[in-house]
Design an enzyme around this catalytic site. Structure first.
Site, PDB file in Angstrom:
ATOM      1  N   GLY A   8       3.468  14.367 -22.098  1.00 44.82           N
ATOM      2  CA  GLY A   8       3.913  13.033 -22.532  1.00 44.82           C
ATOM      3  C   GLY A   8       4.777  12.426 -21.441  1.00 44.82           C
ATOM      4  N   GLY A  11       5.407   8.460 -20.668  1.00 48.83           N
ATOM      5  CA  GLY A  11       6.088   7.561 -21.596  1.00 48.83           C
ATOM      6  C   GLY A  11       7.491   7.177 -21.163  1.00 48.83           C
ATOM      7  N   ASP A  34      -0.077  14.087 -19.233  1.00 50.22           N
ATOM      8  CA  ASP A  34      -0.177  13.020 -20.242  1.00 50.22           C
ATOM      9  C   ASP A  34      -1.659  12.821 -20.536  1.00 50.22           C
ATOM     10  OD1 ASP A  34       2.084  10.658 -21.091  1.00 50.22           O
ATOM     11  OD2 ASP A  34      -0.029  10.148 -21.454  1.00 50.22           O
ATOM     12  N   ILE A  53      -2.650  16.904 -25.765  1.00 46.65           N
ATOM     13  CA  ILE A  53      -1.912  17.964 -26.463  1.00 46.65           C
ATOM     14  C   ILE A  53      -2.684  18.454 -27.688  1.00 46.65           C
ATOM     15  CG2 ILE A  53      -0.503  16.345 -27.837  1.00 46.65           C
ATOM     16  CD1 ILE A  53       0.642  19.773 -26.529  1.00 46.65           C
ATOM     17  N   TYR A 142       7.110   9.220 -39.551  1.00 49.22           N
ATOM     18  CA  TYR A 142       7.712   9.706 -38.301  1.00 49.22           C
ATOM     19  C   TYR A 142       8.906  10.618 -38.605  1.00 49.22           C
ATOM     20  CZ  TYR A 142      10.230   9.240 -33.794  1.00 49.22           C
ATOM     21  OH  TYR A 142      10.905   9.467 -32.618  1.00 49.22           O
ATOM     22  N   LYS A 146       9.412  14.617 -37.881  1.00 50.69           N
ATOM     23  CA  LYS A 146      10.521  15.144 -37.070  1.00 50.69           C
ATOM     24  C   LYS A 146      11.337  16.162 -37.874  1.00 50.69           C
ATOM     25  CE  LYS A 146       9.887  12.987 -33.171  1.00 50.69           C
ATOM     26  NZ  LYS A 146       9.479  13.741 -31.973  1.00 50.69           N
TER      27      LYS A 146
HETATM   28  P1  NAD Z   1       6.368   7.106 -25.540  1.00 51.47           P
HETATM   29  O1  NAD Z   1       5.465   6.571 -26.582  1.00 51.47           O
HETATM   30  O2  NAD Z   1       6.952   6.158 -24.568  1.00 51.47           O
HETATM   31  O3  NAD Z   1       5.624   8.233 -24.703  1.00 51.47           O
HETATM   32  C1  NAD Z   1       4.803   9.194 -25.292  1.00 51.47           C
HETATM   33  C2  NAD Z   1       3.797   9.643 -24.249  1.00 51.47           C
HETATM   34  O4  NAD Z   1       2.957  10.626 -24.856  1.00 51.47           O
HETATM   35  C3  NAD Z   1       2.904   8.517 -23.753  1.00 51.47           C
HETATM   36  O5  NAD Z   1       2.890   8.457 -22.340  1.00 51.47           O
HETATM   37  C4  NAD Z   1       1.523   8.878 -24.290  1.00 51.47           C
HETATM   38  O6  NAD Z   1       0.458   8.513 -23.436  1.00 51.47           O
HETATM   39  C5  NAD Z   1       1.641  10.398 -24.399  1.00 51.47           C
HETATM   40  N1  NAD Z   1       0.664  10.930 -25.358  1.00 51.47           N
HETATM   41  C6  NAD Z   1       0.261  10.392 -26.522  1.00 51.47           C
HETATM   42  N2  NAD Z   1      -0.660  11.155 -27.090  1.00 51.47           N
HETATM   43  C7  NAD Z   1      -0.861  12.224 -26.282  1.00 51.47           C
HETATM   44  C8  NAD Z   1      -1.688  13.342 -26.319  1.00 51.47           C
HETATM   45  N3  NAD Z   1      -2.565  13.532 -27.325  1.00 51.47           N
HETATM   46  N4  NAD Z   1      -1.612  14.247 -25.323  1.00 51.47           N
HETATM   47  C9  NAD Z   1      -0.774  14.062 -24.283  1.00 51.47           C
HETATM   48  N5  NAD Z   1       0.038  12.989 -24.176  1.00 51.47           N
HETATM   49  C10 NAD Z   1      -0.005  12.075 -25.164  1.00 51.47           C
HETATM   50  O7  NAD Z   1       7.507   7.922 -26.292  1.00 51.47           O
HETATM   51  P2  NAD Z   1       8.973   8.248 -25.783  1.00 51.47           P
HETATM   52  O8  NAD Z   1       9.848   7.148 -26.232  1.00 51.47           O
HETATM   53  O9  NAD Z   1       8.957   8.642 -24.381  1.00 51.47           O
HETATM   54  O10 NAD Z   1       9.302   9.486 -26.734  1.00 51.47           O
HETATM   55  C11 NAD Z   1       9.090  10.809 -26.332  1.00 51.47           C
HETATM   56  C12 NAD Z   1       9.558  11.719 -27.455  1.00 51.47           C
HETATM   57  O11 NAD Z   1      10.933  11.449 -27.744  1.00 51.47           O
HETATM   58  C13 NAD Z   1       8.814  11.541 -28.774  1.00 51.47           C
HETATM   59  O12 NAD Z   1       8.691  12.777 -29.409  1.00 51.47           O
HETATM   60  C14 NAD Z   1       9.723  10.648 -29.565  1.00 51.47           C
HETATM   61  O13 NAD Z   1       9.558  10.845 -30.937  1.00 51.47           O
HETATM   62  C15 NAD Z   1      11.082  11.125 -29.109  1.00 51.47           C
HETATM   63  N6  NAD Z   1      12.126  10.132 -29.316  1.00 51.47           N
HETATM   64  C16 NAD Z   1      12.118   8.964 -28.602  1.00 51.47           C
HETATM   65  C17 NAD Z   1      13.121   8.026 -28.819  1.00 51.47           C
HETATM   66  C18 NAD Z   1      13.169   6.733 -28.059  1.00 51.47           C
HETATM   67  O14 NAD Z   1      13.990   5.857 -28.377  1.00 51.47           O
HETATM   68  N7  NAD Z   1      12.335   6.550 -27.045  1.00 51.47           N
HETATM   69  C19 NAD Z   1      14.120   8.281 -29.765  1.00 51.47           C
HETATM   70  C20 NAD Z   1      14.061   9.461 -30.500  1.00 51.47           C
HETATM   71  C21 NAD Z   1      13.071  10.387 -30.244  1.00 51.47           C
HETATM   72  N1  SER Z   2      13.535   5.070 -31.015  1.00 54.24           N
HETATM   73  C1  SER Z   2      12.771   5.784 -31.969  1.00 54.24           C
HETATM   74  C2  SER Z   2      12.008   4.861 -32.843  1.00 54.24           C
HETATM   75  O1  SER Z   2      12.472   3.761 -33.064  1.00 54.24           O
HETATM   76  C3  SER Z   2      13.666   6.645 -32.819  1.00 54.24           C
HETATM   77  O2  SER Z   2      13.163   7.907 -32.819  1.00 54.24           O
HETATM   78  O3  SER Z   2      10.993   5.234 -33.339  1.00 54.24           O
END
Ligand code: NAD
Ligand code: SER
Length: 311
Positions: A8, A11, A34, A53, A142, A146
């Site tokens: 991932g 992202g 990714d 994944i 979601y 989690k």
């Molecule tokens: P994002 O959506 O920006 O990135 C996720 C990445 O995963 C993307 O690049 C996507 O192409 C890739 N992906 C999707 N399906 C896939 C697959 N089948 N195989 C491989 N890669 C795949 O998300 P993010 O904001 O970077 O979040 C990353 C993690 O952190 C997640 O688990 C999210 O729940 C957690 N999180 C994020 C935030 C936030 O504010 N960004 C807050 C809390 C938790």
């Molecule tokens: N930033 C994330 C969302 O809004 C929280 O996990 O989904």
């Protein structure tokens, strides 16, 4: 540190985490993965592999054949996107986690980072200064995924000694890579619109307080937790991380100090109900005590950093 894979990596978090790990350790040892065909430009300076994944056998073969020791598993659907496709969100957010936990259980992987979220909390959780241990009845798919993930991480640690570590990230704010479909995304978009047009329509109401954090702090926290001695860690579900709490009206005021003509209007949509079910602020004293966590960016510093770097 042995070989590390970030699944991932394309992202919002993965891009910056890959950059940070490559700066800190040997670049060739940090593999970005990714489902996307190509790595984002920012991380094209190191190894990249296209990997789904959900393809359990492909993931297993790659990790075993390449003797990967550490896995950061970031691939997931975020809150707003997940509500539109709950079946697939559950599949993606859970199946990948089991693939990686099982590899560690079998001794192929030594350490795992898997992020949780403030979404594990729900409407019955105390909303202010939410403690580490409290009522958790999430109302989004979601949040349910989690919370289930957290329970499984703790279970694999207790039953099989799997070294898995996690943080309940707040909403993350960054300028290097765009957010991927969360309820907190407005707090990134507001900066881009403020710079581009001087106007922003917010999908949350003006007084919706949520915990947020600047990405540099989130990356530093992640690496700090992963580097912490195992015997100091009391939490094997996921650590609360507080960050900065603010409402859309407050972040708009902070932007106005730099761009006085900036205007915000409010048109709440389905994401309002998600935000209303989450805490206003978080108590992260366990993280402070166990791995010396300390916040770096307050709202003013974060606002300045965002406005200076968005062009
Ligand atoms: P994002 O959506 O920006 O990135 C996720 C990445 O995963 C993307 O690049 C996507 O192409 C890739 N992906 C999707 N399906 C896939 C697959 N089948 N195989 C491989 N890669 C795949 O998300 P993010 O904001 O970077 O979040 C990353 C993690 O952190 C997640 O688990 C999210 O729940 C957690 N999180 C994020 C935030 C936030 O504010 N960004 C807050 C809390 C938790
Ligand atoms: N930033 C994330 C969302 O809004 C929280 O996990 O989904």
């Amino acid at each position: 540190m042995g070989k590390t894979i970030i699944i991932g990596a394309g992202g919002q978090i993965g891009t910056e985490l890959t950059l940070a790990l490559r700066n800190q350790y040997t670049k060739d040892q940090i593999i970005a993965a990714d489902i996307k065909d190509n790595a984002p430009e920012l991380i094209q300076d190191g190894p990249y592999i296209q990997l789904d994944i959900l393809n359990r056998e492909a993931v297993r073969s790659y990790i075993i054949d390449n003797q990967i020791e550490t896995v950061y598993l970031l691939a997931a659907l975020l809150s707003a996107t997940a509500e539109k496709n709950p079946d697939f969100a559950w599949k993606l957010n859970m199946e990948g986690l089991f693939t990686i936990l099982d590899l560690a259980k079998e001794g192929h992987v030594k350490k795992i980072f898997w992020p949780s979220s403030i979404a594990v909390f729900g409407p019955t959780t105390p909303a202010d200064n939410t403690p580490q241990h409290t009522v958790m009845e999430p109302s989004t798919v979601y949040g349910i995924s989690k919370q289930a993930g957290e329970r499984w991480c703790e279970y694999y640690y207790n039953k099989f000694g799997v070294d898995v570590r996690s943080i309940r990230y707040p909403g993350l704010i960054s300028y290097k890579s765009p957010p991927g479909g969360g309820t907190t995304d407005y707090a990134v978009d507001i900066f881009y619109k403020a710079k581009a047009t001087g106007k922003f329509t917010c999908f949350l109401s003006k007084d919706t307080a949520l915990p947020m954090m600047f990405m540099d702090d989130a990356i530093r926290a992640t690496i700090q937790l992963m580097d912490a001695p195992a015997d100091r860690l009391r939490i094997r579900s996921a650590y609360n991380l507080g960050g900065i709490s603010f409402t859309p009206e407050e972040i708009a005021s902070s932007i106005k100090k730099h761009l006085p003509a900036f205007e915000i209007t409010y048109e709440p949509d389905f994401r309002q109900a998600i935000a209303d079910s989450w805490p206003n602020s978080i108590d992260d004293s366990y993280a402070q005590q166990d791995w010396d966590w300390k916040l770096g960016f307050d709202m003013e510093r974060m606002t300045r950093e965002m406005l200076e770097n968005i062009h």
